[in-house]
Design a protein around this motif. Structure first.
Motif, short mmCIF file in Angstrom:
data_model
loop_
_atom_site.label_atom_id
_atom_site.label_comp_id
_atom_site.label_asym_id
_atom_site.label_seq_id
_atom_site.Cartn_x
_atom_site.Cartn_y
_atom_site.Cartn_z
N CYS A 315 -14.49 88.93 93.91
CA CYS A 315 -14.66 89.67 95.17
C CYS A 315 -14.09 91.08 95.06
O CYS A 315 -14.01 91.80 96.06
CB CYS A 315 -13.98 88.92 96.31
SG CYS A 315 -14.71 87.32 96.69
N GLY A 316 -13.69 91.48 93.86
CA GLY A 316 -13.17 92.84 93.64
C GLY A 316 -11.73 93.04 94.03
O GLY A 316 -11.23 94.17 94.04
N LYS A 317 -10.99 91.96 94.35
CA LYS A 317 -9.60 92.06 94.79
C LYS A 317 -8.67 91.64 93.64
O LYS A 317 -8.02 90.60 93.69
CB LYS A 317 -9.37 91.18 96.01
CG LYS A 317 -10.16 91.59 97.23
CD LYS A 317 -9.67 92.92 97.80
CE LYS A 317 -10.38 93.29 99.07
NZ LYS A 317 -9.90 94.58 99.62
N THR A 318 -8.62 92.47 92.60
CA THR A 318 -7.80 92.11 91.44
C THR A 318 -6.30 92.11 91.77
O THR A 318 -5.53 91.37 91.15
CB THR A 318 -8.06 93.08 90.26
OG1 THR A 318 -7.97 94.42 90.74
CG2 THR A 318 -9.42 92.84 89.66
N GLU A 319 -5.90 92.93 92.76
CA GLU A 319 -4.47 92.94 93.13
C GLU A 319 -4.06 91.57 93.69
O GLU A 319 -2.98 91.06 93.34
CB GLU A 319 -4.19 94.02 94.19
CG GLU A 319 -4.58 95.43 93.78
CD GLU A 319 -6.01 95.78 94.13
OE1 GLU A 319 -6.79 94.86 94.53
OE2 GLU A 319 -6.37 96.96 93.98
N ASP A 320 -4.92 91.00 94.53
CA ASP A 320 -4.62 89.68 95.08
C ASP A 320 -4.67 88.61 93.99
O ASP A 320 -3.86 87.68 93.98
CB ASP A 320 -5.61 89.33 96.20
CG ASP A 320 -5.48 90.25 97.40
OD1 ASP A 320 -4.33 90.62 97.72
OD2 ASP A 320 -6.49 90.61 98.00
N GLY A 321 -5.62 88.78 93.07
CA GLY A 321 -5.70 87.85 91.95
C GLY A 321 -4.44 87.90 91.11
O GLY A 321 -3.90 86.86 90.68
N ARG A 322 -3.93 89.12 90.88
CA ARG A 322 -2.71 89.27 90.09
C ARG A 322 -1.50 88.68 90.82
O ARG A 322 -0.59 88.11 90.19
CB ARG A 322 -2.46 90.76 89.77
CG ARG A 322 -1.24 91.03 88.89
CD ARG A 322 -1.34 90.23 87.58
NE ARG A 322 -0.16 90.37 86.76
CZ ARG A 322 -0.03 91.27 85.78
NH1 ARG A 322 -1.02 92.10 85.49
NH2 ARG A 322 1.08 91.32 85.08
N GLN A 323 -1.50 88.79 92.14
CA GLN A 323 -0.41 88.21 92.93
C GLN A 323 -0.38 86.69 92.75
O GLN A 323 0.69 86.09 92.58
CB GLN A 323 -0.59 88.58 94.40
CG GLN A 323 0.68 88.47 95.21
CD GLN A 323 0.52 89.07 96.60
OE1 GLN A 323 -0.58 89.37 97.04
NE2 GLN A 323 1.62 89.24 97.31
N VAL A 324 -1.55 86.07 92.79
CA VAL A 324 -1.65 84.62 92.57
C VAL A 324 -1.18 84.28 91.16
O VAL A 324 -0.41 83.33 90.95
CB VAL A 324 -3.10 84.13 92.78
CG1 VAL A 324 -3.24 82.66 92.38
CG2 VAL A 324 -3.52 84.31 94.23
N PHE A 325 -1.62 85.08 90.20
CA PHE A 325 -1.24 84.86 88.79
C PHE A 325 0.27 84.90 88.61
O PHE A 325 0.87 84.05 87.94
CB PHE A 325 -1.91 85.93 87.92
CG PHE A 325 -1.52 85.88 86.46
CD1 PHE A 325 -2.08 84.95 85.60
CD2 PHE A 325 -0.59 86.79 85.95
CE1 PHE A 325 -1.72 84.91 84.26
CE2 PHE A 325 -0.23 86.77 84.62
CZ PHE A 325 -0.80 85.82 83.77
N ASP A 326 0.91 85.90 89.21
CA ASP A 326 2.37 86.07 89.07
C ASP A 326 3.14 84.93 89.73
O ASP A 326 4.28 84.65 89.35
CB ASP A 326 2.80 87.41 89.67
CG ASP A 326 2.33 88.60 88.84
OD1 ASP A 326 2.07 88.41 87.63
OD2 ASP A 326 2.19 89.70 89.40
#
Length: 677
Positions: A315-326
């Motif tokens: 969905c183009g929200k890599t910042e949110d994806g990175r937050q989940v990853f962290d």
């Protein structure tokens, strides 16, 4: 009522509080029981053993003045549950009350701990001891046969089941169906289901799995709709299958209905739903599902985390994806790959490479994530550098790797690189894979070598709808429109059904050889024969079909009757045909619509200018050109490229960015002077 001290009542109260895990009440009642009561002590041992407090269970066991089969079995089961297999076996071998329950407890424990061979050996011992198995024993043994892949032994066990009269047991029939499915004998599984006089939700779920595994989604849905009862597993199976087959909308509908009916999704179900949301790029719904995941406390699960990363990044929200990853405390290679793929998919290659370097371990999926990201973002020249690094690292490319690399070759029309890759594919022995064959067919076609493309296609042992579409499109793109149509007709004779893209390719072919009636017939058959709803691109192709053939009035009328707003390409196709056939009236109307739709695009102005020029209306040509200048629009420059010694060189009109630009121009000037002389 004054009867709480009655022994029978005390035991019932003890069992009730044990079931509700009320430790204080349990201990109080146990202390109040006068003297030694075997049932009460067995209840206490079972409670401690099941909760993992084996030390207390053993202490009570040693204090007991008397024991029975239940006592020993409770302790054995507790040790097996805590994965202390050796201790469980030690108590079993010393058990003076070895009956079917204790034998089954150990066999079941072996299976639960992955020791299937030991389970089968103990089953043999049980038979030789003269102890007759029960339905639970047979279920465990069938599970062991399935895990070891021993179909012959499983059929022998089936004979014993029939001989001992347990074939009518519902639970055992379910296990037998599962065994047949694991062994790949779907017909036998269906025969077991059809012979069952009584079925439960697990029976229906097992037969649902038959059709799900076979990929027969329509039949699976029929079974699902007929089920008198459903459970979380049956819901999850259908949702997963719809998601995997690309029908994300139906997967989400089922998920909504599942929640409405009061079922609680499991981790597998959430993963499937998030995968469907990722393919639809449905961010808002995805965030709602994420909230649900947080509420039930499974957001830290590595599989849920990986699918959440994928959903946010798609969905183009890599910042949110990175937050989940962290926030994932225990990351595995899947979660790392999801984040690298997410950055790569969104063209954030610096972040992708930084994470790539930090990864504790990499696999072929990791490399593929970077490679496919470069291809999707049209940085095809970079793909080969990453591929070289992959080979130097010792990683072995797979079908997915080659598919992406071949796409890069096709985009650059890099035939030599494509041929080299074809050689590597043959060396690895994966040239007969349907996806590999399709990628090679597409690469050769897009590189202009249509003969090699057809040769690869003809040699494919198995073809799917994508393979046929690649060949049909390849022939059309290379000017062989009639051959393309013939290939489509051949496809219709097979069991493979055409897709949206197939129809797009064949209508394009009809357009380029002037077969208007045939093209319209194919367009009508999409919905009427194959149940495919035409999209904007198909309508645009029909406009091009009519316009190229000079049917300008029909093309304009077709645009007016579209069920949605026409694409800019549809108007451009009609306007281009107006330029060719000199139809100023339709051209002016179409140009105005195109200007309104794409105010920053110069193509509409240029095409209308050409129409005026073809009829000698030079004042109108000047007016259109002046409008372009006032709006700051320029005609986009041409581009060409050439491959020299496996390196692709790109040139733009009026450009000097190539490192050898000055030298190239000197050579061109020299050639020009020689030509003049």
């Amino acid at each position: 009522m004054g009867i709480s001290s009655h022994r029978f009542i005390q035991i019932k109260l003890l069992i009730m509080y044990l079931n509700f895990k009320k430790s204080a009440e349990v201990d109080k009642i146990f202390r109040e029981i006068d003297g030694f009561d075997l049932v009460a002590w067995n209840c206490m041992i079972s409670r401690h053993a099941q909760s993992g407090d084996l030390e207390e269970a053993c202490r009570l066991f040693e204090k007991m003045p008397d024991r029975n089969a239940i006592t020993w079995t409770a302790l054995i089961t507790g040790f097996m549950k805590s994965r202390k297999v050796d201790d469980a076996v030690w108590y079993f071998e010393r058990n003076p009350f070895q009956n079917v329950v204790s034998w089954t407890a150990v066999i079941s424990g072996f299976v639960q701990n992955g020791l299937v061979c030991e389970a089968l050996m103990l089953f043999y011992r049980m038979l030789h001891s003269g102890t007759a198995p029960n339905e639970i024993t047979f279920s465990c043994v069938l599970g062991s046969c399935a895990n070891t892949g021993n179909f012959g032994l499983g059929m022998g066990v089936l004979g014993l089941i029939v001989k001992t009269g347990f074939e009518g047991d519902v639970s055992l029939s379910n296990s037998l169906m599962t065994f047949c499915l694991r062994m790949g004998d779907r017909d036998l599984a269906m025969r077991v289901f059809n012979d069952m006089e009584e079925r439960d939700v697990f029976s229906w779920t097992a037969v649902l799995d038959v059709y799900v595994e076979m990929g027969e989604l329509t039949e699976a849905r029929r079974i699902f709709d007929e089920m008198p009862q459903r459970n979380e597993v049956s819901w999850s199976a259908m949702i997963a299958r719809y998601s995997q087959s690309g029908n994300a909308e139906e997967a989400l509908k089922l998920f909504s209905q599942m929640l409405y009916d009061g079922f609680k999704p499991n981790i597998s179900c959430f993963s499937s739903v998030l995968g469907a949301l990722a393919s639809l790029e449905a961010l808002k719904i995805g965030m709602n599902v994420h909230n649900h995941v947080i509420k039930i406390g499974i957001e830290d699960d590595v599989f849920i985390g990986s699918t959440l990363i994928d959903m946010y990044c798609k969905c183009g929200k890599t910042e949110d994806g990175r937050q989940v990853f962290d926030l994932i405390s225990s990351r595995n290679i899947v979660s790392w790959n999801s984040m690298v793929a997410g950055y790569s998919y969104n063209g954030q290659f610096e972040e992708a490479k930084e994470l790539f370097q930090r990864m504790p371990m990499k696999n072929v999926v990791t490399w593929n994530a970077l490679i496919s990201g470069y291809v999707q973002n049209e940085h095809c020249a970079k793909v080969f550098d990453v591929f070289d690094d992959m080979l130097l690292s010792g990683a072995v490319p797979n079908e997915s790797t080659f598919s992406s690399i071949l796409r890069a070759c096709a985009s650059l029309s890099s035939l030599e690189k494509g041929k080299n890759l074809h050689g590597k594919v043959v060396k690895l022995g994966i040239q007969h894979d349907v996806f590999m064959g399709t990628a090679l067919t597409d690469m050769y076609a897009k590189s202009g070598d249509i003969e090699s493309s057809m040769r690869v296609f003809d040699r494919m042992p198995k073809k799917n709808e994508i393979s046929w579409t690649a060949m049909i499109q390849g022939l059309a793109d290379n000017g062989l429109a009639e051959e393309s149509i013939l290939q489509f007709e051949e496809m219709l004779k097979t069991a493979v059904l055409p897709t949206e893209l197939t129809f797009l390719a064949v209508i394009f072919a009809c357009s380029h050889c002037g077969l208007v009636d045939k093209g319209l017939k194919y367009f009508e058959s999409m919905k009427n024969v194959y149940g495919i709803e035409p999209r904007e691109r198909h309508y645009t192709s029909v406009v091009d079909l009519l316009a190229r053939a000079g049917h300008l009035d029909e093309a304009e009328d077709f645009i007016k009757k579209m069920p949605f707003q026409p694409e800019a390409n549809a108007l451009a196709a009609l306007l281009s045909a107006c330029s060719i056939y000199g139809n100023e009236e339709i051209g002016e109307r179409t140009a105005k619509k195109l200007w309104e739709m794409e105010k920053e695009n110069s193509s509409g102005y240029i095409l209308l200018s050409n129409i005026y020029a073809s009829t000698g209306r030079w004042s109108d040509v000047s007016r259109v050109r002046r409008l372009m200048r006032e709006k700051g629009l320029k005609k986009s420059g041409g581009c060409s490229w050439i491959e020299v010694r496996n390196e692709v060189h790109t040139f733009f009109v009026g450009g000097g960015s190539h490192p050898l630009s000055a030298e190239t121009h000197r050579i061109l000037d020299l050639l020009w002077s020689e030509m003049i002389l």
